[in-house]
Motif scaffolding. Structure first.
Motif, PDB file in Angstrom:
ATOM      1  N   ILE A 300       0.835  -1.202   0.000  1.00  0.00           N
ATOM      2  CA  ILE A 300       0.000   0.000   0.000  1.00  0.00           C
ATOM      3  C   ILE A 300       0.869   1.251   0.000  1.00  0.00           C
ATOM      4  CG2 ILE A 300      -1.605   1.352   1.405  1.00  0.00           C
ATOM      5  CD1 ILE A 300      -2.932  -0.891  -0.070  1.00  0.00           C
ATOM      6  N   ARG A 301       1.968   1.213   0.758  1.00  0.00           N
ATOM      7  CA  ARG A 301       2.867   2.364   0.792  1.00  0.00           C
ATOM      8  C   ARG A 301       3.493   2.588  -0.581  1.00  0.00           C
ATOM      9  NH1 ARG A 301       0.487   2.582   4.288  1.00  0.00           N
ATOM     10  NH2 ARG A 301      -0.135   4.436   3.150  1.00  0.00           N
ATOM     11  N   ILE A 302       3.859   1.521  -1.267  1.00  0.00           N
ATOM     12  CA  ILE A 302       4.458   1.653  -2.597  1.00  0.00           C
ATOM     13  C   ILE A 302       3.419   2.140  -3.594  1.00  0.00           C
ATOM     14  CG2 ILE A 302       5.542   0.375  -4.489  1.00  0.00           C
ATOM     15  CD1 ILE A 302       6.831  -1.419  -2.333  1.00  0.00           C
ATOM     16  N   PHE A 303       2.178   1.672  -3.468  1.00  0.00           N
ATOM     17  CA  PHE A 303       1.112   2.169  -4.336  1.00  0.00           C
ATOM     18  C   PHE A 303       0.977   3.682  -4.199  1.00  0.00           C
ATOM     19  CE2 PHE A 303      -1.482  -2.030  -4.229  1.00  0.00           C
ATOM     20  CZ  PHE A 303      -0.615  -2.580  -5.154  1.00  0.00           C
ATOM     21  N   SER A 304       1.025   4.154  -2.961  1.00  0.00           N
ATOM     22  CA  SER A 304       0.856   5.584  -2.736  1.00  0.00           C
ATOM     23  C   SER A 304       1.975   6.374  -3.406  1.00  0.00           C
ATOM     24  CB  SER A 304       0.823   5.883  -1.231  1.00  0.00           C
ATOM     25  OG  SER A 304       2.063   5.594  -0.622  1.00  0.00           O
ATOM     26  N   LEU A 305       3.121   5.752  -3.584  1.00  0.00           N
ATOM     27  CA  LEU A 305       4.233   6.393  -4.271  1.00  0.00           C
ATOM     28  C   LEU A 305       4.036   6.356  -5.781  1.00  0.00           C
ATOM     29  CD1 LEU A 305       7.112   7.611  -4.006  1.00  0.00           C
ATOM     30  CD2 LEU A 305       7.991   5.279  -4.128  1.00  0.00           C
ATOM     31  N   VAL A 306       3.663   5.203  -6.305  1.00  0.00           N
ATOM     32  CA  VAL A 306       3.502   5.038  -7.750  1.00  0.00           C
ATOM     33  C   VAL A 306       2.350   5.889  -8.284  1.00  0.00           C
ATOM     34  CG1 VAL A 306       2.907   3.374  -9.563  1.00  0.00           C
ATOM     35  CG2 VAL A 306       4.510   2.728  -7.758  1.00  0.00           C
ATOM     36  N   PHE A 307       1.296   6.052  -7.487  1.00  0.00           N
ATOM     37  CA  PHE A 307       0.113   6.765  -7.954  1.00  0.00           C
ATOM     38  C   PHE A 307       0.233   8.283  -7.852  1.00  0.00           C
ATOM     39  CE2 PHE A 307      -2.606   2.857  -6.647  1.00  0.00           C
ATOM     40  CZ  PHE A 307      -2.188   2.191  -7.790  1.00  0.00           C
ATOM     41  N   MET A 308       1.400   8.789  -7.463  1.00  0.00           N
ATOM     42  CA  MET A 308       1.562  10.225  -7.324  1.00  0.00           C
ATOM     43  C   MET A 308       1.224  11.005  -8.589  1.00  0.00           C
ATOM     44  SD  MET A 308       2.237  11.123  -4.260  1.00  0.00           S
ATOM     45  CE  MET A 308       1.154   9.789  -3.754  1.00  0.00           C
ATOM     46  N   PRO A 309       1.644  10.553  -9.798  1.00  0.00           N
ATOM     47  CA  PRO A 309       1.282  11.312 -10.994  1.00  0.00           C
ATOM     48  C   PRO A 309      -0.236  11.413 -11.187  1.00  0.00           C
ATOM     49  CG  PRO A 309       3.059   9.788 -11.482  1.00  0.00           C
ATOM     50  CD  PRO A 309       2.573   9.440 -10.111  1.00  0.00           C
ATOM     51  N   ALA A 310      -0.961  10.331 -10.901  1.00  0.00           N
ATOM     52  CA  ALA A 310      -2.415  10.357 -11.066  1.00  0.00           C
ATOM     53  C   ALA A 310      -3.068  11.301 -10.063  1.00  0.00           C
ATOM     54  CB  ALA A 310      -2.985   8.945 -10.906  1.00  0.00           C
ATOM     55  N   ILE A 311      -2.592  11.273  -8.816  1.00  0.00           N
ATOM     56  CA  ILE A 311      -3.151  12.154  -7.792  1.00  0.00           C
ATOM     57  C   ILE A 311      -2.836  13.606  -8.127  1.00  0.00           C
ATOM     58  CG2 ILE A 311      -3.049  12.765  -5.345  1.00  0.00           C
ATOM     59  CD1 ILE A 311      -2.452   9.807  -4.776  1.00  0.00           C
ATOM     60  N   ALA A 312      -1.627  13.854  -8.658  1.00  0.00           N
ATOM     61  CA  ALA A 312      -1.262  15.216  -9.041  1.00  0.00           C
ATOM     62  C   ALA A 312      -2.167  15.720 -10.166  1.00  0.00           C
ATOM     63  CB  ALA A 312       0.196  15.267  -9.476  1.00  0.00           C
ATOM     64  N   MET A 313      -2.427  14.878 -11.154  1.00  0.00           N
ATOM     65  CA  MET A 313      -3.336  15.261 -12.229  1.00  0.00           C
ATOM     66  C   MET A 313      -4.741  15.490 -11.693  1.00  0.00           C
ATOM     67  SD  MET A 313      -2.493  15.760 -15.359  1.00  0.00           S
ATOM     68  CE  MET A 313      -0.939  15.792 -16.238  1.00  0.00           C
TER      69      MET A 313
END
Length: 495
Positions: A300-313
């Motif tokens: 889950i912690r790694i997901f939160s890192l990988v999904f940063m571009p989507a959250i930023a958009m």
């Protein structure tokens, strides 16, 4: 080069990151350049924000597997506490964006000031409630006696300092609504450094510090975020970056609070729905071994890192949608949403492909337990092929929020996480009782559940289905009916 010349060069380069309102016009001209300029600092800010959790995960992983499992239970609870009150900051961000687009600076400042007042007040109440009930909540989730003390201690410290964490998130949201995403990024950087430096001293008891273990990680985080909040408030009071808050406008206005709630409650439901789904997933995961729980926490912690571009958009398009609707340009808002969805899909698909091959190495950074590494890598590899679909979901969710349709964004999140992900994970991870008259072949097939792999499957299936729902919902165009000057949709100041 002299020291003074070196400092001047650094100052000049940092200053170049900032754009004036004329240079960063979100309501005219190209779409891609301003959206990416707005979103990139959000990626960095979110990466730095995740660094708080990753630092805790890394150091506690070195401390013990039990400590790592403890924060696997603690993080979703923190997410829940913050999500319950974050709707107010979302409301403030949307209102600041819409008033900025409509060129109503006094109303934007009033919205920011009132949002800060009520958001901090809400966090104090939630923190007090959380402090007294975290242990019962963790027991409800199925935390074992081995994990419970550490998770409880961590969460009680966080509850006491929740207003500092929450206050900084409000600062980020309000600045973003005004179109400034660089200032929060710079403030976050400084406080992350403080957190990373403090963590090992407080966890392991280096030097004059006592060995606090899991609780030490919480103390370091709260201290660092308290610094960030103080700096953020000072910047907004000064008012020379992004939005300004005025002490005279911070006197609680209950009528305005009701208007904030019209946008904020659905936004809180969205965040709370996400948090509850993670906590409910822990209820499923908690039935497995400590190894699976720890692997789930790392994943889950790694997901939160990988999904940063989507959250930023998501956040960037929220601001662009709000400002363009405020300026009376819904077609431009729609174009920004579609661009964000396509861009996020491509970027996250590439990251997913990389993750498939790099999963074992990445997980091993956070744990030296071979069983946790193997299980965590498996989790990532099941979900990574569907990363791109998360980008589509988050982009259109940002558009719904920016238009004032926060209930639509909430419904989408609940559908994805509660209606799809949880049932699939629950069913797939448990044997199915099939009547014998189906035949021995089918009985054997269904009786052999996927176990923890069924949980991973729930993530993958929900990502794909939710992307289709989000795109279809947005293309209906009902969000265009949001009127940024309508009190039913926005909390416009009655001054």
């Amino acid at each position: 080069m002299t020291v003074r010349e070196g400092v001047d060069r650094v100052v000049d380069r940092v200053g170049a990151l900032f754009k004036s309102k004329e240079e960063l016009d979100l309501t005219s001209g190209p779409i891609a350049k301003p959206l990416l300029y707005l979103s990139f600092p959000i990626v960095v800010t979110n990466l730095l924000q995740v660094a708080y959790n990753l630092a805790d995960t890394f150091w506690l992983g070195q401390y013990s597997t039990t400590a790592l499992a403890a924060i696997s239970f603690a993080f979703p609870m923190i997410f829940l506490l913050i999500s319950l009150g974050m709707g107010l900051s979302v409301a403030g961000s949307v209102l600041v964006a819409q008033h900025t687009g409509a060129e109503e600076p006094e109303k934007a400042e009033y919205a920011a000031s009132q949002t800060l007042t009520f958001a901090v007040g809400a966090s104090l109440v939630l923190g007090a409630v959380g402090f007294f009930f975290v242990e019962e909540f963790l027991r409800l989730l199925g935390a074992s006696q081995q994990v419970l003390p550490g998770a409880t201690g961590y969460l009680q410290v966080v509850s006491l300092g929740l207003s500092t964490m929450f206050g900084f998130f409000v600062f980020i949201s309000l600045m973003r609504g005004a179109g400034d995403t660089v200032t929060p990024m710079l403030v976050m950087f400084g406080t992350v450094v403080v957190n990373i430096l403090l963590d090992p001293f407080l966890i392991f008891g280096w030097g004059p510090f006592p060995e606090l273990g899991v609780v030490g990680a919480a103390v370091a985080t709260i201290f660092s975020r308290g610094l960030a909040f103080a700096v953020g408030v000072a910047i907004m009071l000064r008012g020379d970056r992004g939005i300004q808050v005025n002490p005279r406008d911070m006197v609680p206005d209950l009528s305005y609070f009701r208007k904030l709630l019209r946008l904020g409650v659905p936004a809180s439901l969205e965040g709370t729905g996400r948090a509850l789904s993670v906590n409910a997933m822990l209820f499923i995961v908690g039935g497995f071994s400590v190894t699976v729980v720890a692997a789930f926490g790392v994943g889950i912690r790694i997901f939160s890192l990988v999904f940063m571009p989507a959250i930023a958009m998501d956040r960037g398009v929220e601001t662009m949608t709000g400002q363009n609707l405020g300026a009376g340009r819904p077609d431009r808002a729609a174009t920004a949403n579609h661009f964000a969805a396509r861009f996020s899909f491509v970027v996250l698909t590439v990251l997913g492909a990389i993750t498939i091959f790099a999963a074992p190495s990445v997980v091993s950074v956070f744990s030296d337990d071979p069983a946790v590494v193997e299980m965590g890598a498996e989790f990532l590899q099941w979900v990574a092929p569907t990363f791109g679909f998360i980008g589509i979901v988050r982009s259109y969710s940002g558009g719904f929020r920016g238009s004032g349709k926060t209930m639509t964004a909430a419904a989408l999140a609940v559908t994805m996480l509660g209606v799809i992900r949880l049932p699939v994970a629950w069913v797939a991870s448990r044997p199915v009782d099939v009547p014998a008259w189906f035949g021995p072949t089918l009985v054997d097939l269904f009786a052999q559940s996927l176990a923890e792999q069924g949980i991973w499957l729930g993530f993958a299936v929900s990502n794909v289905l939710a992307a289709g729902i989000a795109a279809a919902w947005f293309l209906r165009g009902t969000w265009r009916g949001a009127d940024p000057t309508d009190d039913a949709a926005t909390a416009v100041a009655d001054d």
